[in-house]
Design a protein around this motif. Structure first.
Motif, short mmCIF file in Angstrom:
data_model
loop_
_atom_site.label_atom_id
_atom_site.label_comp_id
_atom_site.label_asym_id
_atom_site.label_seq_id
_atom_site.Cartn_x
_atom_site.Cartn_y
_atom_site.Cartn_z
N SER A 1 0.84 -1.21 0.00
CA SER A 1 0.00 0.00 0.00
C SER A 1 0.87 1.25 0.00
O SER A 1 1.90 1.31 0.67
CB SER A 1 -0.91 0.01 1.24
OG SER A 1 -1.80 -1.07 1.23
N GLN B 1 -3.11 5.22 4.39
CA GLN B 1 -2.78 4.17 3.43
C GLN B 1 -3.83 4.13 2.32
O GLN B 1 -5.02 4.33 2.57
CB GLN B 1 -2.73 2.81 4.12
CG GLN B 1 -1.70 2.73 5.23
CD GLN B 1 -1.71 1.41 5.95
OE1 GLN B 1 -0.72 0.72 6.02
NE2 GLN B 1 -2.86 1.04 6.50
N TRP B 2 -3.36 3.86 1.12
CA TRP B 2 -4.28 3.70 -0.01
C TRP B 2 -3.62 2.81 -1.06
O TRP B 2 -2.40 2.69 -1.12
CB TRP B 2 -4.67 5.05 -0.60
CG TRP B 2 -3.54 5.83 -1.23
CD1 TRP B 2 -3.21 5.87 -2.55
CD2 TRP B 2 -2.61 6.68 -0.56
NE1 TRP B 2 -2.12 6.69 -2.75
CE2 TRP B 2 -1.74 7.20 -1.55
CE3 TRP B 2 -2.41 7.06 0.77
CZ2 TRP B 2 -0.69 8.07 -1.25
CZ3 TRP B 2 -1.36 7.92 1.08
CH2 TRP B 2 -0.53 8.42 0.09
N LYS B 3 -4.46 2.19 -1.87
CA LYS B 3 -3.97 1.28 -2.90
C LYS B 3 -3.51 2.07 -4.12
O LYS B 3 -4.03 3.15 -4.41
CB LYS B 3 -5.05 0.28 -3.30
CG LYS B 3 -5.44 -0.66 -2.19
CD LYS B 3 -4.27 -1.56 -1.79
CE LYS B 3 -4.70 -2.55 -0.70
NZ LYS B 3 -3.59 -3.44 -0.32
#
Length: 294
Positions: free
Chosen positions: A67, A292-294
């Motif tokens: 991530s 957090q991020w994809k």
């Protein structure tokens, strides 16, 4: 002629003012005109600088995070004679499941030193209190092996800039450096409560520039070992890590780190306790929020 006399008078006035300003330091360290400059009195070593100057690098578990993340932390460093607080940040970006980059460092530091610590470090900050900006680090991570019979293997290469300020207060080294290490880990078994047990070990090399004209570089062997307990929402890590320089100037720091991380819906919070075991005489608490991020 008048201009020449004016310039001479101006230079004498500046010299006299500087002598008065730094007279306390000159007398304390026996400095006289013609001797090497004050920078040569500062020891570029983790044991003679602030807690963020040449810290033991954080350990990793040998597995590349997938991530993207932005981490901001508030850190508190405790030591008799040196109380330090700072705000730090890290941006992490994986390009694939094999390679990632990150940028991190201390954005702002506040410190308060006793006269004893100030004088031991030959610092020229008379009141021993102030603000400083930290060094910036650039890292590349490469996953060499993952999910095979051979242990997970992660290579990390990091460059340190000389952006940190306040060498006069012995807070940062004002010199570049770099380190690289390789971490091995293995998922051994699941235990009660769906916890995953992952031991890891690492070794590497750390090098930084000093102000010793005969030995301008200090080279160190990096090492570390730890164990991680991982569950869907919780991560607990215990580790011992450090590096060993060759100059015998408090340049062999070793620390114990306890890290607790709690996953939220998308983000995470992290609490770390770090205690110096050798040549880094601080205890630190770090509280971080991780987007957090994809």
């Amino acid at each position: 002629m008048k201009r020449i006399l004016f310039l001479v008078s101006f230079c004498l006035a500046v010299t006299s003012a500087n002598a008065r300003e730094w007279g306390w330091w000159n007398e304390l360290h026996g400095w006289e005109p013609g001797m090497p400059g004050w920078r040569s009195y500062i020891t570029i070593s983790p044991g003679y600088l602030g807690p963020n100057a040449l810290p033991v690098p954080d350990m990793n578990n040998g597995v590349l995070e997938q991530s993207k993340s932005l981490k901001v932390s508030t850190d508190f460093h405790f030591r008799t004679g040196d109380q330090t607080q700072n705000i730090a940040g890290q941006f992490y970006y994986p390009f694939s499941d094999r390679i990632a980059v990150s940028v991190y460092g201390v954005m702002l530091e506040h410190y308060s030193m006793s006269d004893q610590i100030r004088d031991e470090r030959a610092a020229r900050d008379r009141d021993g209190e102030g603000l400083a900006i930290g060094d910036l680090y650039f890292a590349t991570w490469i996953q060499l092996v993952k999910g095979r019979k051979f242990p997970n293997t992660l290579l990390r290469m990091v460059g340190k800039t000389a952006s940190g300020g306040r060498l006069d207060a012995a807070r940062y080294a004002d010199s570049p450096g770099y380190f690289f290490d390789i971490t091995f880990s293995k998922e051994l078994k699941s235990v009660a409560g769906n916890w995953l047990l992952r031991p890891f070990v690492s070794s590497g090399f750390y090098s930084w520039q000093t102000n010793d004209m005969e030995n301008l570089q200090n080279d160190a062997f990096m090492y570390g070992a730890g164990i991680e307990l991982d569950q869907s929402d919780w991560n607990i890590t215990n580790s011992v890590s450090g590096y060993s320089g060759y100059k015998d100037e408090r340049d062999c720091p070793m620390v114990y780190t306890l890290s607790l991380e709690r996953s939220l819906k998308k983000d995470a919070i992290q609490l770390q306790y770090i205690v110096g075991l050798r040549d880094w005489e601080y205890q630190s608490l770090k509280l971080a929020y991780i987007w957090q991020w994809k």
